[in-house]
Design a protein around this motif. Structure first.
Motif, short mmCIF file in Angstrom:
data_model
loop_
_atom_site.label_atom_id
_atom_site.label_comp_id
_atom_site.label_asym_id
_atom_site.label_seq_id
_atom_site.Cartn_x
_atom_site.Cartn_y
_atom_site.Cartn_z
N ASP A 18 0.84 -1.21 0.00
CA ASP A 18 0.00 0.00 0.00
C ASP A 18 0.87 1.26 0.00
O ASP A 18 0.56 2.24 -0.67
CB ASP A 18 -0.91 0.01 1.24
N HIS A 212 -7.10 -1.25 9.36
CA HIS A 212 -6.31 -0.71 8.24
C HIS A 212 -6.97 0.61 7.86
O HIS A 212 -8.10 0.63 7.40
CB HIS A 212 -6.37 -1.72 7.09
N HIS A 214 -6.80 4.81 6.28
CA HIS A 214 -6.17 5.79 5.38
C HIS A 214 -6.37 7.18 5.95
O HIS A 214 -7.27 7.43 6.75
CB HIS A 214 -6.74 5.66 3.97
N ASN A 248 -1.36 6.20 4.34
CA ASN A 248 -1.89 5.21 5.28
C ASN A 248 -1.62 5.68 6.71
O ASN A 248 -1.00 6.71 6.92
CB ASN A 248 -1.17 3.88 5.08
ZN ZN Z 1 -5.20 0.54 1.92
#
Ligand code: ZN
Length: 527
Positions: A18, A212, A214, A248
Motif C-alpha cells: 500500500d 487498516h 487511510h 496510510n
Molecule cells: Zn489501503
C-alpha cells in the motif's frame, strides 16, 4: 491502565505494498529488499511485500529474491484479491499469483460494502459471499495464516451493517485468521470506527480483529487507536504514513503511541529506539524529504527555540517535551537563534566539548545575532555554529587556503555541463584541479575533493545529501542575498549541516561546502 494493557498487538507493515502506491514513490526491486531488511531489523511482525499478481513483474521478482533474505523476526506476506465473479478458485490467476510468491502467510482483500458488490463487481450479494468464502478456504488449505482485508468495511457497515457482518462471517468460517477492518476511503470519524469495531468484536468473540486506515481525513493514526481501544489487536500501516492519496496510518507514530503511551506490547522495546533511523532510511530510499516536523522522527520533533523553554528544559528535562526523544532514537535539539538565551549557548559549549564560561556565551550570542542579521541561520546548521564558536574562541585551525576558483557554465544541446577550476594552497603546496559537474555546486564539490583527498583521506566517502537554497529579500536598498544550506554525510552515517550566505549563489555554496569539509577534518583530527 486497564486489563488489556501489555496485551500484544501485531504490527503489520504494508510500506512495500500500500505504501508504494503514493504517486511520488517508485521502488526498485533492490529498494524493496533493502527496506524489507530494515523493517525486519526493527522487528515488524509482518511485512506485506507486494501484490504478486501474474503480470506484476516487479513484485514477482521481489518475492523470488526475498526468499534469500534472512529475516530474523518478520514474516513476509503476499497480498492479493479474492477470485473473480463466477470463477473456480483453482482457475483464478489472481489466487495463483498470490501462491507464486511462496510466502508462509497471505492476505486477501474482498468486498464488504453491498454497494460495491452490486455497482462495481456487478454481481449479487450471495455470489460475493461465495467469492470470499471460497477464496479464503482455497488459501487456508495451502498457506499457514490467511488475513482477510475487509475492503470498505466501515462505509459498508454504515450502509448495511447486516451484510458487512455476513461477509466477515463468510471469511471467518472459511478459516481467515484475522478480520482486518479497512477504512479504505479514509473518511470515517473516530466515533464511527469505535462503534463498528465494537460491534464486530461482539459478533466475533475470540477472533483477531485488525485495523487498516487511510489518512484522507487526517485521522488514520487516531482511527487505528480507536479500533485498538475497542479490541483490535492487529494494526496495519506504513513507515512515515506513505501511501495512496493522503497516505496510510503512520507506523512511526502508531508504534510509540501504542507502546510508550498506551502500554501495549508491540515491537521489542529496545527496537523502538531504531524508529527514527528506519523512518529516515525509508524516506531516503523513497527519495522523499522527511518533514522536519514529522512527529517522533522529524529533526524538529524535539527541537526547542524559545529561550524560556530552553531554560526550563535545562533545569528540568521533560518540562517542555511529551517524552524522552531517545526512546524513539531521536535527539533533543536546543536551537541557537537570536531568541536563545545564555543557557542554550552554555549547553552548546558542553556539546562541542569547549571550556568556556558565561562571558564567552554572551559574546557568542552577540555574534550569532549579528550573523543572523546578515542572513545566516544556525538552527539547521550546527556544524557551522561549532566552527563559528571555535573561531571566536581561537580554537580552530586553517586546513587549506583558497587562491582562486573559476566557474564556467555552458549550454550545449542536451547537456549543460559546468566546469570548475580551483587553486588551493594545502600544506605549503599549490593544488590546481579541474572538475566537471552537472551544476556549479556539484562541480565545485568535485574540484574541492579532488584537491584535498590526497592530503586528507578522512574525506573519502563524504557526500552531499541535501542542498537547500533560499533567497532572502533585500533590505534598505541592498541587493537580495541567497542562503545555502548543505547537508553532508560520511560512510559511517554521521550527518552534519553547514550554511553559506552571499549575494552570489556560487559564493554562498562555496562557503557552505568549505565549512562542510572543515567540519569533517576537525572531527576526524580529534579521533
Ligand atoms: Zn489501503
Amino acid at each position: 491502565m486497564g486489563p488489556n494493557m501489555r496485551a500484544k498487538i501485531d504490527i503489520y507493515d504494508t510500506t512495500l505494498r500500500d505504501g508504494s502506491q503514493g504517486e511520488d514513490i517508485s521502488y526498485s526491486v533492490d529498494d524493496k529488499l533493502a527496506i524489507a531488511e530494515e523493517l525486519d531489523s526493527l522487528g515488524m511482525d509482518y511485512i506485506e511485500g507486494g501484490w504478486p499478481a501474474l503480470g506484476n513483474a516487479k513484485d514477482q521478482a521481489f518475492f523470488k529474491k526475498a526468499r534469500r533474505l534472512k529475516l530474523r523476526h518478520s514474516r513476509l506476506v503476499a497480498f492479493g484479491s479474492t477470485r473473480k465473479v463466477g470463477e473456480k478458485p483453482g482457475k483464478s490467476d489472481m489466487l495463483k499469483g498470490v501462491l507464486s510468491a511462496e510466502t508462509r502467510d497471505v492476505c486477501l482483500f474482498g468486498k464488504t460494502n453491498d454497494y460495491h458488490v452490486t455497482a462495481v463487481l456487478r454481481t449479487n450479494l450471495e455470489e460475493n459471499l461465495r467469492i470470499v468464502a471460497e477464496s479464503v478456504a482455497f488459501m487456508k488449505k495451502r498457506r499457514e495464516k490467511v488475513f482477510f482485508d475487509a475492503e470498505h468495511f466501515y462505509d459498508g457497515f454504515r450502509r448495511n451493517p447486516g451484510y458487512a457482518l455476513q461477509v466477515l462471517r463468510a471469511a471467518r468460517e472459511a478459516g481467515a485468521d484475522s478480520l482486518v477492518l479497512c477504512d479504505t476511503n479514509g473518511g470515517s470519524m473516530p466515533s464511527e470506527i469505535e462503534f463498528a469495531t465494537a460491534e464486530v468484536r461482539k459478533a466475533f468473540p475470540g477472533t483477531v480483529i485488525g485495523i487498516h486506515t487511510h489518512n484522507d481525513s487526517e485521522l488514520a493514526v487516531a482511527n487505528s487507536l480507536a479500533a485498538v481501544a475497542q479490541g483490535a489487536r492487529h494494526v496495519q500501516g506504513t513507515v512515515n504514513g506513505y501511501g495512496e492519496r493522503c497516505g496510510n496510518a503512520n507506523l512511526v507514530s502508531l508504534i510509540p503511541n501504542l507502546t510508550l503511551k498506551m502500554g501495549f506490547t508491540t515491537l521489542p522495546e529496545r527496537q523502538i529506539a531504531k524508529l527514527t533511523k528506519v523512518s529516515r532510511f525509508v524516506a531516503s530510499v523513497a527519495n522523499l524529504t522527511l518533514s522536519d516536523h514529522q512527529p517522533y522522527s522529524g529533526t524538529s520533533a524535539f527541537a526547542h527555540k524559545a529561550g524560556v523553554h530552553i531554560d526550563a528544559l535545562l533545569k528540568a528535562p521533560g518540562s517542555y517535551e511529551h517524552m524522552d526523544p531517545a526512546k524513539v532514537g531521536n535527539v533533543r535539539r536546543l536551537l541557537a537563534s537570536d531568541q536563545a538565551g545564555k543557557a542554550a549557548i552554555a549547553r552548546k559549549f558542553v556539546d562541542f566539548k569547549l571550556d568556556a564560561g558565561p562571558e564567552e556565551a554572551k559574546a557568542v550570542i552577540g555574534l550569532v545575532k549579528k550573523r543572523e542579521l546578515e542572513g545566516y541561520q544556525y538552527e539547521g546548521a550546527d556544524a557551522s555554529l561549532e566552527l563559528l564558536v571555535r573561531r571566536h574562541l581561537g580554537k580552530s585551525r586553517t586546513w587549506f587556503k583558497l587562491l582562486s576558483w573559476h566557474v564556467d557554465v555552458e549550454r550545449r544541446e542536451a547537456v549543460q555541463p559546468t566546469e570548475v577550476s580551483l587553486k588551493l594552497e594545502v600544506a605549503g603546496r599549490v593544488e590546481h584541479t579541474v572538475a566537471e559537474g552537472n551544476g556549479p555546486v556539484n562541480a565545485l564539490d568535485q574540484a574541492l575533493r579532488k584537491a584535498l583527498l590526497p592530503h586528507f583521506p578522512a574525506l573519502k566517502g563524504v557526500e552531499l545529501v541535501d542542498f537547500k537554497v533560499r533567497v532572502l529579500g533585500g533590505q534598505g536598498g541592498t541587493s537580495a542575498r541567497v542562503r545555502v544550506l548543505i547537508e553532508s554525510r560520511d560512510p559511517s552515517g554521521n550527518a552534519w549541516s553547514t550554511v553559506g550566505v552571499h549575494e552570489n549563489i556560487i559564493e554562498a555554496c562555496w562557503e557552505a561546502l568549505v565549512e562542510s569539509v572543515e567540519y569533517k577534518l576537525m572531527k576526524s583530527s580529534k579521533r
